[in-house]
Write an enzyme that holds these catalytic residues in place. Structure first.
Site, PDB file in Angstrom:
ATOM      1  N   CYS A   1       0.160   4.447   7.630  1.00  0.00           N
ATOM      2  CA  CYS A   1      -0.326   4.663   7.938  1.00  0.00           C
ATOM      3  C   CYS A   1       0.835   3.828   9.285  1.00  0.00           C
ATOM      4  O   CYS A   1       1.186   2.780   8.534  1.00  0.00           O
ATOM      5  CB  CYS A   1      -1.756   3.662   8.498  1.00  0.00           C
ATOM      6  SG  CYS A   1      -2.565   4.337   6.682  1.00  0.00           S
TER       7      CYS A   1
ATOM      8  N   CYS B   1       1.087  -1.132   0.412  1.00  0.00           N
ATOM      9  CA  CYS B   1       0.139   0.270   0.044  1.00  0.00           C
ATOM     10  C   CYS B   1       0.423   0.676  -0.287  1.00  0.00           C
ATOM     11  O   CYS B   1       1.018   1.596   0.907  1.00  0.00           O
ATOM     12  CB  CYS B   1      -1.145   0.131   0.868  1.00  0.00           C
ATOM     13  SG  CYS B   1      -2.064   1.450   1.154  1.00  0.00           S
TER      14      CYS B   1
ATOM     15  N   CYS C   1     -16.523  -8.890   5.382  1.00  0.00           N
ATOM     16  CA  CYS C   1     -16.069  -7.909   5.066  1.00  0.00           C
ATOM     17  C   CYS C   1     -14.685  -8.317   4.270  1.00  0.00           C
ATOM     18  O   CYS C   1     -14.300  -8.621   4.782  1.00  0.00           O
ATOM     19  CB  CYS C   1     -15.505  -7.264   6.499  1.00  0.00           C
ATOM     20  SG  CYS C   1     -17.040  -7.275   7.661  1.00  0.00           S
TER      21      CYS C   1
ATOM     22  N   ARG D   1     -17.893  -2.669  17.853  1.00  0.00           N
ATOM     23  CA  ARG D   1     -17.384  -3.530  17.185  1.00  0.00           C
ATOM     24  C   ARG D   1     -15.894  -4.190  18.345  1.00  0.00           C
ATOM     25  O   ARG D   1     -15.506  -3.443  18.426  1.00  0.00           O
ATOM     26  CB  ARG D   1     -17.052  -3.778  16.368  1.00  0.00           C
ATOM     27  CG  ARG D   1     -16.133  -5.200  15.966  1.00  0.00           C
ATOM     28  CD  ARG D   1     -16.273  -5.790  14.121  1.00  0.00           C
ATOM     29  NE  ARG D   1     -17.482  -5.708  13.684  1.00  0.00           N
ATOM     30  CZ  ARG D   1     -17.971  -5.390  12.575  1.00  0.00           C
ATOM     31  NH1 ARG D   1     -16.605  -4.220  11.651  1.00  0.00           N
ATOM     32  NH2 ARG D   1     -19.196  -5.332  11.920  1.00  0.00           N
TER      33      ARG D   1
ATOM     34  N   CYS E   1       0.345  -0.084  10.455  1.00  0.00           N
ATOM     35  CA  CYS E   1      -0.596  -0.946   9.528  1.00  0.00           C
ATOM     36  C   CYS E   1       0.601  -1.780   8.357  1.00  0.00           C
ATOM     37  O   CYS E   1       2.073  -1.245   8.150  1.00  0.00           O
ATOM     38  CB  CYS E   1      -1.373   0.044   8.048  1.00  0.00           C
ATOM     39  SG  CYS E   1      -1.840  -1.278   6.920  1.00  0.00           S
TER      40      CYS E   1
ATOM     41  N   CYS F   1     -19.775  -5.525   3.183  1.00  0.00           N
ATOM     42  CA  CYS F   1     -19.216  -4.658   4.059  1.00  0.00           C
ATOM     43  C   CYS F   1     -17.703  -4.617   2.542  1.00  0.00           C
ATOM     44  O   CYS F   1     -16.976  -5.757   2.346  1.00  0.00           O
ATOM     45  CB  CYS F   1     -18.670  -4.208   4.963  1.00  0.00           C
ATOM     46  SG  CYS F   1     -17.332  -3.348   5.707  1.00  0.00           S
TER      47      CYS F   1
ATOM     48  N   CYS G   1     -19.384   1.839   8.585  1.00  0.00           N
ATOM     49  CA  CYS G   1     -18.563   1.183   9.547  1.00  0.00           C
ATOM     50  C   CYS G   1     -17.569   2.413   9.487  1.00  0.00           C
ATOM     51  O   CYS G   1     -16.561   1.986   9.115  1.00  0.00           O
ATOM     52  CB  CYS G   1     -17.990   0.043   9.085  1.00  0.00           C
ATOM     53  SG  CYS G   1     -16.967  -0.634   9.917  1.00  0.00           S
TER      54      CYS G   1
HETATM   55  N1  SAM Z   1      -6.335   0.542   3.431  1.00  0.00           N
HETATM   56  C1  SAM Z   1      -7.951   0.933   3.837  1.00  0.00           C
HETATM   57  C2  SAM Z   1      -8.177   1.876   5.598  1.00  0.00           C
HETATM   58  O1  SAM Z   1      -7.213   2.087   5.406  1.00  0.00           O
HETATM   59  O2  SAM Z   1      -8.985   2.418   4.666  1.00  0.00           O
HETATM   60  C3  SAM Z   1      -8.772  -0.215   4.168  1.00  0.00           C
HETATM   61  C4  SAM Z   1      -8.243  -1.290   5.118  1.00  0.00           C
HETATM   62  S1  SAM Z   1      -7.429  -1.323   6.643  1.00  0.00           S
HETATM   63  C5  SAM Z   1      -6.323  -2.384   6.946  1.00  0.00           C
HETATM   64  C6  SAM Z   1      -8.468  -1.177   7.889  1.00  0.00           C
HETATM   65  C7  SAM Z   1      -8.406  -1.012   9.024  1.00  0.00           C
HETATM   66  O3  SAM Z   1      -7.838  -1.398   9.188  1.00  0.00           O
HETATM   67  C8  SAM Z   1      -7.881   0.436   9.395  1.00  0.00           C
HETATM   68  O4  SAM Z   1      -8.246   1.623   9.354  1.00  0.00           O
HETATM   69  C9  SAM Z   1      -6.700   0.460  10.338  1.00  0.00           C
HETATM   70  O5  SAM Z   1      -7.954   0.806  11.292  1.00  0.00           O
HETATM   71  C10 SAM Z   1      -6.834  -1.682  10.949  1.00  0.00           C
HETATM   72  N2  SAM Z   1      -5.890  -2.363  11.215  1.00  0.00           N
HETATM   73  C11 SAM Z   1      -4.728  -2.075   9.994  1.00  0.00           C
HETATM   74  N3  SAM Z   1      -3.785  -1.923  10.559  1.00  0.00           N
HETATM   75  C12 SAM Z   1      -4.108  -2.398  11.748  1.00  0.00           C
HETATM   76  C13 SAM Z   1      -3.499  -2.975  13.365  1.00  0.00           C
HETATM   77  N4  SAM Z   1      -2.673  -3.128  13.089  1.00  0.00           N
HETATM   78  N5  SAM Z   1      -4.002  -2.873  14.275  1.00  0.00           N
HETATM   79  C14 SAM Z   1      -5.115  -2.565  14.113  1.00  0.00           C
HETATM   80  N6  SAM Z   1      -6.061  -2.261  13.727  1.00  0.00           N
HETATM   81  C15 SAM Z   1      -5.735  -2.272  12.197  1.00  0.00           C
HETATM   82 FE1  SF4 Z   2      -2.854   1.129   3.655  1.00  0.00          FE
HETATM   83 FE2  SF4 Z   2      -2.795  -0.685   6.257  1.00  0.00          FE
HETATM   84 FE3  SF4 Z   2      -2.843   2.562   5.472  1.00  0.00          FE
HETATM   85 FE4  SF4 Z   2      -5.101   0.985   4.657  1.00  0.00          FE
HETATM   86  S1  SF4 Z   2      -4.234   0.646   7.077  1.00  0.00           S
HETATM   87  S2  SF4 Z   2      -4.396   3.086   3.887  1.00  0.00           S
HETATM   88  S3  SF4 Z   2      -4.252  -0.922   3.738  1.00  0.00           S
HETATM   89  S4  SF4 Z   2      -1.041   1.494   5.036  1.00  0.00           S
END
Ligand code: SAM
Ligand code: SF4
Ligand code: DTB
Length: 331
Positions: free
Chosen positions: A73, A69, A113, A276, A76, A144, A204
């Site tokens: 973040c 990606c 989802c 949730r 992530c 979802c 959500c």
């Molecule tokens: N890329 C899209 C986004 O960021 O909105 C969708 C996928 S993203 C992985 C979905 C959500 O997963 C993120 O908004 C975050 O809140 C949660 N998430 C991702 N990594 C995480 C982690 N290591 N621990 C807890 N929640 C996590």
């Molecule tokens: Fe990309 Fe992960 Fe951020 Fe979603 S949460 S935008 S998958 S880096």
């Protein structure tokens, strides 16, 4: 007056007050600071006015496009900015996704989802995702997706495909957001939420705690969620899952009671939303999860994997739900 007359004469149940959309961070922070038993008592009261406290909505999550990606973040494992050892995979085929959905449905999921590691989907991706949505809906489950930021036409395209929910988290307070993510803004998130809501798709939207934020940031996130024009239909509260290689790995874990307090504040401020108990359950004790349900959490992801990290095995969840007398919430 005999007992029956006394019961008949009992005052009518007090109607639940209409949900508020003007919560301030200071008010939410005051909730978080209440003595634990007081906060839990208030949350349980609100919860029971709107839900059966023994029912929990069961969703299953699938990563339909994993890793690589472009966003940064800090939590992530799927960000291309960090070395987490995650193998990037391209978008799954529609048939492969539907096969997974059938397995999840057979195991009890009522909502499916699908998550993609995109900043935002390309239109050709949306065609495939729209087919997945239609296929899952045809199985009889709620649908979802969480695909990143959406334009208004993209949201309309998903609504036309019959999408029920779109996940798009605010994740933390606006003031802390820049500490976690620099490749987009809080405003970008709020714009996508408006596009999703305007397309008539249920929202959500929640966040992550345990990222080093202060209690005031958690209060601010809850107040922002509870002050959206309409409360998100689902509010996921994620406990940070620390993944080696991401900037947030290695920090002290959040006090479990702070996590439960945040769930209770979400319940009190968004009384009709399904809250949730989301990521992080694998690391939580059964007792901590039971407290989160008592605080008003009434949805979980079931299945041994979230997007890329572990989730409690079905057997562990089934044993916990049996011990607590928890039943699946009918969709
Ligand atoms: N890329 C899209 C986004 O960021 O909105 C969708 C996928 S993203 C992985 C979905 C959500 O997963 C993120 O908004 C975050 O809140 C949660 N998430 C991702 N990594 C995480 C982690 N290591 N621990 C807890 N929640 C996590
Ligand atoms: Fe990309 Fe992960 Fe951020 Fe979603 S949460 S935008 S998958 S880096
Ligand atoms: C949400 O708020 N959390 C879920 C779902 N909505 C998409 C995702 C959690 C991801 C946890 C880290 C991982 O498995 O990659």
């Amino acid at each position: 007056m005999n007992t029956v007359e006394a019961i008949d004469a009992a005052p009518p149940p007090v109607a639940a007050p209409a949900p508020r959309h003007d919560w301030t961070a200071a008010e939410v922070e005051a909730l978080l600071a209440l003595p634990f038993a007081e906060l839990m008592y208030r949350a349980q009261g609100v919860h029971r006015r709107h839900f059966d406290a023994n029912q929990v909505q069961m969703s299953t999550l699938l990563s339909i496009k994993t890793g690589g990606c472009p966003e940064d973040c800090a939590y992530c494992p799927q960000s291309a900015h960090y070395e987490t050892g995650l193998a990037a995979e391209k978008l799954m085929s529609v048939d492969a996704v539907l096969a997974e959905a059938r397995r999840a449905q057979a195991a009890g999921a009522t909502r499916y989802c699908m998550g993609a590691a995109w900043r935002s989907p390309k239109d050709r991706d949306l065609d495939a995702v729209a087919e997945m949505v239609a296929g899952v809906k045809a199985l009889g489950m709620e649908t979802c997706v969480t695909l990143g930021m959406l334009s208004a036409p993209q949201a309309a395209r998903l609504a036309d495909a019959g999408l029920d929910y779109y996940n798009h988290n605010l994740d933390t307070s606006e003031s802390f957001y820049g500490e976690i993510i620099t490749t987009r803004t809080y405003r970008d998130r709020l714009d996508t939420l408006a596009n999703v809501r305007d397309a008539g798709i249920s929202v959500c939207c929640g966040g992550i705690v345990g990222m080093g934020e202060a209690r005031r940031d958690r209060a601010d996130m809850i107040a922002t969620l509870a002050s959206l024009p309409s409360h998100p239909e689902s509010v996921p509260i994620n406990m940070l899952v620390q993944v080696e290689g991401t900037p947030l790995a290695g920090r002290d874990a959040l006090d479990p009671f702070e996590f439960v307090r945040t769930v209770a504040a979400a319940r009190i401020t968004m009384p009709r939303s399904v809250v949730r108990l989301s990521a992080g359950r694998e690391q939580m004790s059964d007792e901590m999860q039971a407290l989160a349900f008592l605080a008003g959490a009434n949805s979980v992801f079931v299945g041994s994997e979230l997007l890329t990290t572990p989730n409690p095995a079905r057997e562990r969840d089934a044993a916990l739900f049996a011990r607590l007398g928890i039943e699946p919430m009918p969709s």
